[in-house]
Each structure stands twice: as structure tokens, then as C-alpha cells.
Design a protein around this motif. Structure first.
Motif, PDB file in Angstrom:
ATOM      1  N   ILE A  25       0.838  -1.197   0.000  1.00 40.03           N
ATOM      2  CA  ILE A  25       0.000   0.000   0.000  1.00 40.03           C
ATOM      3  C   ILE A  25       0.871   1.244   0.000  1.00 40.03           C
ATOM      4  N   GLU A  26       1.921   1.237   0.814  1.00 41.81           N
ATOM      5  CA  GLU A  26       2.815   2.391   0.856  1.00 41.81           C
ATOM      6  C   GLU A  26       3.492   2.627  -0.489  1.00 41.81           C
ATOM      7  N   MET A  27       3.873   1.542  -1.170  1.00 39.87           N
ATOM      8  CA  MET A  27       4.562   1.699  -2.455  1.00 39.87           C
ATOM      9  C   MET A  27       3.616   2.252  -3.524  1.00 39.87           C
ATOM     10  N   GLY A  28       2.350   1.864  -3.520  1.00 40.52           N
ATOM     11  CA  GLY A  28       1.424   2.287  -4.558  1.00 40.52           C
ATOM     12  C   GLY A  28       0.542   3.460  -4.166  1.00 40.52           C
ATOM     13  N   ALA A  29       0.722   3.993  -2.959  1.00 42.73           N
ATOM     14  CA  ALA A  29      -0.173   5.037  -2.468  1.00 42.73           C
ATOM     15  C   ALA A  29      -0.044   6.331  -3.265  1.00 42.73           C
ATOM     16  N   LYS A  30       1.157   6.737  -3.610  1.00 38.73           N
ATOM     17  CA  LYS A  30       1.346   8.004  -4.330  1.00 38.73           C
ATOM     18  C   LYS A  30       0.644   7.961  -5.680  1.00 38.73           C
ATOM     19  N   GLU A  31       0.862   6.904  -6.423  1.00 40.78           N
ATOM     20  CA  GLU A  31       0.211   6.758  -7.738  1.00 40.78           C
ATOM     21  C   GLU A  31      -1.305   6.701  -7.576  1.00 40.78           C
ATOM     22  N   PHE A  32      -1.759   5.971  -6.562  1.00 40.64           N
ATOM     23  CA  PHE A  32      -3.195   5.833  -6.336  1.00 40.64           C
ATOM     24  C   PHE A  32      -3.829   7.183  -6.025  1.00 40.64           C
ATOM     25  N   PHE A  33      -3.221   7.953  -5.112  1.00 39.66           N
ATOM     26  CA  PHE A  33      -3.802   9.241  -4.731  1.00 39.66           C
ATOM     27  C   PHE A  33      -3.640  10.286  -5.828  1.00 39.66           C
ATOM     28  N   ASP A  34      -2.650  10.129  -6.701  1.00 40.09           N
ATOM     29  CA  ASP A  34      -2.568  11.007  -7.868  1.00 40.09           C
ATOM     30  C   ASP A  34      -3.725  10.731  -8.813  1.00 40.09           C
ATOM     31  N   THR A  35      -4.074   9.459  -8.951  1.00 41.04           N
ATOM     32  CA  THR A  35      -5.149   9.068  -9.860  1.00 41.04           C
ATOM     33  C   THR A  35      -6.524   9.269  -9.232  1.00 41.04           C
ATOM     34  N   GLY A  85      -1.876  -4.340  -7.731  1.00 40.26           N
ATOM     35  CA  GLY A  85      -1.601  -2.961  -7.340  1.00 40.26           C
ATOM     36  C   GLY A  85      -2.867  -2.240  -6.908  1.00 40.26           C
ATOM     37  N   LEU A  86      -2.690  -1.150  -6.157  1.00 46.59           N
ATOM     38  CA  LEU A  86      -3.832  -0.388  -5.668  1.00 46.59           C
ATOM     39  C   LEU A  86      -4.665   0.173  -6.818  1.00 46.59           C
ATOM     40  N   THR A  87      -4.009   0.831  -7.750  1.00 43.28           N
ATOM     41  CA  THR A  87      -4.722   1.484  -8.842  1.00 43.28           C
ATOM     42  C   THR A  87      -5.434   0.463  -9.717  1.00 43.28           C
ATOM     43  N   GLU A  88      -4.755  -0.629 -10.043  1.00 40.91           N
ATOM     44  CA  GLU A  88      -5.353  -1.650 -10.894  1.00 40.91           C
ATOM     45  C   GLU A  88      -6.539  -2.315 -10.209  1.00 40.91           C
ATOM     46  N   THR A  89      -6.403  -2.581  -8.919  1.00 39.31           N
ATOM     47  CA  THR A  89      -7.478  -3.228  -8.174  1.00 39.31           C
ATOM     48  C   THR A  89      -8.695  -2.312  -8.094  1.00 39.31           C
ATOM     49  N   TYR A  90      -8.457  -1.043  -7.811  1.00 40.89           N
ATOM     50  CA  TYR A  90      -9.575  -0.103  -7.720  1.00 40.89           C
ATOM     51  C   TYR A  90     -10.263   0.046  -9.075  1.00 40.89           C
ATOM     52  N   ASP A 143     -14.101  -3.425   2.278  1.00 40.77           N
ATOM     53  CA  ASP A 143     -14.260  -4.297   1.117  1.00 40.77           C
ATOM     54  C   ASP A 143     -13.263  -5.449   1.197  1.00 40.77           C
ATOM     55  N   PRO A 144     -13.704  -6.643   1.616  1.00 37.35           N
ATOM     56  CA  PRO A 144     -12.770  -7.766   1.749  1.00 37.35           C
ATOM     57  C   PRO A 144     -12.212  -8.237   0.405  1.00 37.35           C
ATOM     58  N   LEU A 145     -12.969  -8.079  -0.675  1.00 36.92           N
ATOM     59  CA  LEU A 145     -12.474  -8.487  -1.989  1.00 36.92           C
ATOM     60  C   LEU A 145     -11.319  -7.587  -2.432  1.00 36.92           C
ATOM     61  N   PHE A 146     -11.441  -6.309  -2.157  1.00 41.85           N
ATOM     62  CA  PHE A 146     -10.366  -5.361  -2.468  1.00 41.85           C
ATOM     63  C   PHE A 146      -9.095  -5.742  -1.699  1.00 41.85           C
TER      64      PHE A 146
END
Length: 192
Positions: free
Chosen positions: A83-93, A118-123, A106-109
Motif C-alpha cells: 500500500i505504501e509503495m502504490g499510495a502516491k500513484e493511487f492518490f494522484d489518480t 496494485g492499488l490502482t489496478e485493483t480499484y 471491502d474484503p475483496l479489495f
């Protein structure tokens, strides 16, 4: 040789008779005592084995629980690192998304994140409608900004032989018009 008489056995204390009678008594008494003692020892051993087996099971269960806790902690730590590694990209998007509420709600998430996505891909995968809407809005903004940029025309370039600055009459302010009027009244020639 000499035969023993009835007195001789008494002189030596009747040792021969005691040995004979002692072995007979011991033989008769020993099996009864040893069988009882052996049977009671078997019972003690069986009880000890049962107790040992129950304690071993309890210990094994505790060890399994500790291993599960360690595995759970390791999974949590790896999830936090991911989560820490992908957080910047996720919050930018997705700047408006509450990630903590999403992970806890969300347990599936969370499952997909734990499996290495990855966070962005999963979301984007789970909430495709919102992602499409965001992408659609982003494209619309880009298109509108391009249209606005095209509609803004630069000022006309003066002709090479114009000799001065040419001004657009529609863009003159009231102060500019009054200045031009005073110059014309004073006899000066003004070209627009």
C-alpha cells in the motif's frame, strides 16, 4: 560322614529351613505384590500417557496459533508495504477516495491486494464505473482546454510597411479614444 542330627539345625539357627521356607514364602508373596504393583504402575503409565498426549495436543495447538499469528502479521506487513509503495500513484489518480475505509470495508479489495495486485489496478477493476467516469471527465477537460486554446487568437501582426502599431478599434478603452480625439483636434494625423 556325619549326618546332621535334629540339634544341628537348631545350632545354626535353622538357616536351611528359613531359606527353604523364605523362598517359598517369597515365591508365594511376590507374585501377588508384583502383580498389584505392576497393575497399578500400568494404570499410572496409562494416565501419564493420556496426560502427556493432552498436553502435547494443547502445546501443538498453541504453536499452530502462534504460527498463524506470525503468518497474519507477515501478511499485514507485506500488505502495508504494498500500500505504501502504490499510495502516491493511487492518490494522484484517485484523490477523493478514502483508502482506509475501502480496505476495511471491502474484503475483496483487500484480498486482491494481498494476492499482489496494485492499488490502482485493483480499484479500477472493482470500481470500473467510477474509474470510467473519472477518465471521461479527464478527457473532457483536456478537450475543452484544447478548444479554448484554439479559440484564443493572437493579436494581428502589423504589415511590414505599416510604420507603426496598428490597433483594433474594438479593443480601445475610453481613455485611448479620448487621447486619440485630443491628438486629432491638435492637428495630428492618426492612423488606426
Amino acid at each position: 560322614m556325619l549326618d546332621k542330627t535334629a540339634e544341628e539345625p537348631m545350632r545354626d539357627g535353622g538357616a536351611d529351613q528359613q531359606e527353604v521356607s523364605g523362598t517359598i514364602l517369597e515365591d508365594a508373596a511376590k507374585p501377588a505384590i508384583s502383580d498389584n504393583a505392576y497393575r497399578s504402575q500400568r494404570e499410572v503409565d496409562a494416565a501419564f500417557k493420556k496426560r502427556l498426549a493432552s498436553l502435547r495436543e494443547k502445546w501443538e495447538m498453541e504453536q499452530k496459533e502462534k504460527e498463524k499469528e506470525k503468518v497474519g502479521e507477515a501478511r499485514s506487513l507485506s500488505l502495508m508495504r504494498q500500500i505504501e509503495m502504490g499510495a502516491k500513484e493511487f492518490f494522484d489518480t484517485y484523490p477523493d477516495v478514502d483508502l482506509a475505509a475501502l480496505i476495511s470495508g471491502d474484503p475483496l479489495f483487500t484480498y486482491l491486494l494481498m494476492k499482489g495486485k496494485g492499488l490502482t489496478e485493483t480499484y479500477a477493476f472493482l470500481y470500473d464505473n467510477e474509474a470510467d467516469g473519472r477518465l471521461r471527465r479527464q478527457v473532457e477537460l483536456e478537450v475543452l482546454s484544447n478548444l479554448k486554446a484554439r479559440n484564443i487568437r493572437p493579436h494581428a501582426l502589423p504589415a511590414a510597411n505599416s510604420g507603426g502599431n496598428s490597433r483594433d478599434i474594438a479593443r480601445l478603452s475610453d481613455a485611448d479614444i479620448l487621447r486619440i480625439d485630443s491628438r486629432v483636434k491638435s492637428g495630428e494625423r492618426v492612423t488606426l
